[in-house]
Design a protein around this motif. Structure first.
Motif, mmCIF file in Angstrom:
data_model
loop_
_atom_site.group_PDB
_atom_site.id
_atom_site.type_symbol
_atom_site.label_atom_id
_atom_site.label_comp_id
_atom_site.label_asym_id
_atom_site.label_seq_id
_atom_site.Cartn_x
_atom_site.Cartn_y
_atom_site.Cartn_z
ATOM 1 N N LEU A 17 10.653 -8.566 2.480
ATOM 2 C CA LEU A 17 9.228 -8.925 2.440
ATOM 3 C C LEU A 17 8.508 -8.261 1.269
ATOM 4 N N GLN A 18 9.067 -7.202 0.732
ATOM 5 C CA GLN A 18 8.517 -6.594 -0.480
ATOM 6 C C GLN A 18 8.654 -7.544 -1.664
ATOM 7 N N ASN A 19 9.726 -8.334 -1.651
ATOM 8 C CA ASN A 19 10.036 -9.178 -2.806
ATOM 9 C C ASN A 19 9.777 -10.667 -2.599
ATOM 10 N N VAL A 44 15.106 -21.760 5.115
ATOM 11 C CA VAL A 44 13.815 -21.199 4.733
ATOM 12 C C VAL A 44 13.762 -21.024 3.222
ATOM 13 N N TYR A 45 12.566 -21.179 2.647
ATOM 14 C CA TYR A 45 12.337 -20.879 1.240
ATOM 15 C C TYR A 45 11.980 -19.395 1.119
ATOM 16 N N PHE A 46 12.636 -18.687 0.192
ATOM 17 C CA PHE A 46 12.216 -17.329 -0.143
ATOM 18 C C PHE A 46 11.490 -17.416 -1.475
ATOM 19 N N LEU A 47 10.167 -17.351 -1.432
ATOM 20 C CA LEU A 47 9.349 -17.483 -2.635
ATOM 21 C C LEU A 47 9.081 -16.107 -3.243
ATOM 22 N N PRO A 48 9.494 -15.888 -4.509
ATOM 23 C CA PRO A 48 9.268 -14.588 -5.140
ATOM 24 C C PRO A 48 7.780 -14.244 -5.145
ATOM 25 N N ARG A 49 7.492 -12.988 -4.916
ATOM 26 C CA ARG A 49 6.092 -12.520 -4.923
ATOM 27 C C ARG A 49 5.703 -12.055 -6.311
ATOM 28 N N MET A 84 13.548 5.452 4.603
ATOM 29 C CA MET A 84 13.178 5.746 5.980
ATOM 30 C C MET A 84 11.954 6.660 6.060
ATOM 31 N N ALA A 85 11.708 7.449 5.018
ATOM 32 C CA ALA A 85 10.528 8.310 5.022
ATOM 33 C C ALA A 85 9.239 7.498 5.025
ATOM 34 N N ASP A 86 9.324 6.238 4.564
ATOM 35 C CA ASP A 86 8.139 5.377 4.545
ATOM 36 C C ASP A 86 7.721 4.941 5.949
ATOM 37 N N ARG A 87 8.670 4.931 6.876
ATOM 38 C CA ARG A 87 8.421 4.324 8.183
ATOM 39 C C ARG A 87 7.254 4.989 8.925
ATOM 40 N N SER A 88 7.140 6.305 8.818
ATOM 41 C CA SER A 88 6.070 7.005 9.533
ATOM 42 C C SER A 88 4.690 6.631 9.020
ATOM 43 N N CYS A 127 0.822 -1.209 0.000
ATOM 44 C CA CYS A 127 0.000 0.000 0.000
ATOM 45 C C CYS A 127 0.860 1.264 0.000
ATOM 46 N N VAL A 128 1.914 1.270 0.791
ATOM 47 C CA VAL A 128 2.718 2.479 0.957
ATOM 48 C C VAL A 128 3.833 2.583 -0.078
ATOM 49 N N ILE A 129 4.512 1.457 -0.356
ATOM 50 C CA ILE A 129 5.702 1.477 -1.225
ATOM 51 C C ILE A 129 5.414 0.917 -2.606
ATOM 52 N N GLY A 130 4.610 -0.139 -2.656
ATOM 53 C CA GLY A 130 4.394 -0.838 -3.916
ATOM 54 C C GLY A 130 5.536 -1.795 -4.199
#
Length: 496
Positions: A459-461, A491-496, A343-347, A333-336
């Motif tokens: 987690l974005q990817n 752990v498996y990192f599954l592409p989103r 860091m500006a996204d954190r707020s 929602c915030v970054i896409g």
């Protein structure tokens, strides 16, 4: 006459000893010191403590002796501060008095008391002032260091993507990425992940982390003189640390040959300039040895805790897929998906921010904090604490305070969300006092930036898929005398 003179001297000595004893006893009664369990000769309280889970032992003692008590590790006296009120009163309200670095013999052997971590007095003041100023000059806390973290996060994501969704232990990937941030500041550039020198350096650090947790390494702190002559993993630890110094000395030599005093490239160049400025000062704290030790301090402090926190965080998130799902909705929602987190996204991402904070709280990475000492005779509450007494300000007792964190043994991002409005991040004053004080880590702000950006980028990817049922994942730490470590995992990192 000669016999009379000898007798007179003997009587005077006896009277003097009696007076000294009487004075000492009177003083000790007036100046009450913190209570504690009965000690035994030589071993102190070691037999009464569980050295494999020392935090739990000290927690039990706090229930019997209160929030300020004394234990003896062999001949070494330690005053333990337990609970938020006692720790805050010492580190903030009486911060100057408690600003000394505790004398752990193993640290003293390894770090020689010449770097920023273990030094005291004027040496520490000058090194810390110079280090903070220089780190700011090279971007610490500014947009430029954030851009380096974003760049490294991109390299990390691509490296994970190249695993092609096969399970693996992400420990090395994380430590390489985090190490490269501090390397760019102190050495002037990042390393390629396949660089042999870089891999050797990381391997030495990982091996030392394991060696520090061995029984022999802990016994060294109690009986250093004896242990110096005995074989064991503590000897390997000492040799590995010398290899670290050889590495830093080699880089320093390269910098000396290519130094342009008008255009310092990194922390080492800035330090070399300072050495040149103080060339005529025979008492200068700025020497090649001090540079080598301080450089190593910054590398280890800037790599170890943050990479372990990230590794632990990814283990915890595997156990709670519902938390990951909520974080990813906020990220989308915030970054896409098309730009890097900043860091500006954190707020605008209160839930993700709360998760990052809760990871740091829950992992309780260094339960004892880094040992302190009092720099003079002081009165603390109703107790007298002599100069140079070692202090354990128990960080664990603050992070697991049930008054501040309901059900503190549970991982719950709600600890950092407003109880009336869960869409708002909750700033906790008592949590942030840990980031204040005279000896707060110089890279604390950098660590928080790295944890937020790296975690969000991953987690974005990718979606995390554990190799076992998520309900069976054990997120309790492997406890050692120095740190809480996550259990090994893949752990498996599954592409989103």
């Amino acid at each position: 006459m000669e016999l009379l003179g000898t007798t007179t001297i003997f009587l005077l000595v006896c009277i003097s000893c009696l007076l000294l004893f009487t004075t000492w006893r009177s003083t000790s009664q007036k100046q009450k010191q913190p209570p504690g369990p009965t000690t035994l000769p030589i071993v102190g309280n070691i037999l009464q403590l569980n050295l494999s889970n020392l935090p739990e032992s000290l927690k039990k003692l706090s229930k019997e002796y209160g929030s300020v008590f004394t234990v003896y590790f062999g001949p070494q006296k330690v005053v333990v501060l337990y609970g938020y009120d006692a720790v805050k009163e010492a580190l903030i309200d009486q911060g100057d008095d408690f600003s000394g670095r505790g004398n752990l013999p193993l640290f003293k052997k390894l770090l020689k008391e010449t770097g920023i971590v273990t030094s005291n007095g004027e040496t520490w003041k000058q090194l810390r002032r110079f280090t903070l100023t220089t780190l700011r000059d090279f971007g610490m806390g500014r947009k430029s260091i954030e851009e380096r973290i974003q760049e490294e996060a991109h390299f990390l994501v691509e490296r994970i993507r190249n695993t092609r969704a096969q399970p693996f232990n992400p420990a090395n990937f994380l430590v390489h990425a985090v190490a490269n941030i501090i390397c760019s500041v102190i050495f002037g550039d990042r390393f390629d992940y396949e660089d042999e020198k870089f891999i050797t350096l990381i391997d030495l650090m990982d091996e030392n982390n394991e060696l520090q947790s061995t029984v022999q390494a802990q016994i060294y702190n109690f009986f250093p003189t004896v242990m110096d002559y005995l074989p064991g993993p503590h000897q390997k630890l000492i040799k590995n640390t010398e290899k670290f110094y050889e590495f830093t000395l080699g880089i320093i030599a390269e910098h000396q040959q290519t130094l342009d005093p008008t255009c310092p490239r990194d922390f080492i160049d800035a330090f070399l300039n300072k050495m040149h400025q103080e060339k005529g000062n025979s008492h200068s704290e700025f020497t090649t040895e001090t540079l080598s030790r301080t450089t190593l301090d910054l590398f280890l402090a800037g790599t170890g805790t943050t990479s372990i926190t990230l590794r632990y965080g990814l283990l915890i998130l595997q156990k709670y897929p519902e938390i990951v799902e909520r974080m990813q909705k906020e990220i989308d929602c915030v970054i896409g998906r098309d730009r890097s987190p900043c860091m500006a996204d954190r707020s605008r991402m209160p839930y993700t921010d709360a998760v990052a904070h809760e990871i740091q709280r829950f992992t309780d990475l260094i339960p004892f904090n880094v040992p302190r000492s009092v720099i003079k005779d002081i009165k603390f509450r109703d107790y007298f604490i002599p100069k140079d007494t070692m202090i354990f300000p128990m960080l664990s007792s603050v992070l697991h305070d049930s008054k501040e964190f309901p059900n503190p043994e549970k991982f719950d991002p709600g600890h950092f969300l407003n109880a009336k409005d869960l869409s708002l991040f909750q700033t906790l004053d008592f949590y942030y006092f840990l980031l204040a004080g005279k000896r707060v880590c110089a890279g604390e702000g950098l660590a928080r930036m790295e944890i937020f950006i790296f975690l969000t980028a991953i987690l974005q990817n990718f979606t995390l898929k554990p190799t076992v049922d998520h309900k069976d994942i054990d997120i309790s730490p492997i406890v050692s005398a120095l740190a809480n470590m996550p259990r090994p995992y893949e752990v498996y990192f599954l592409p989103r």
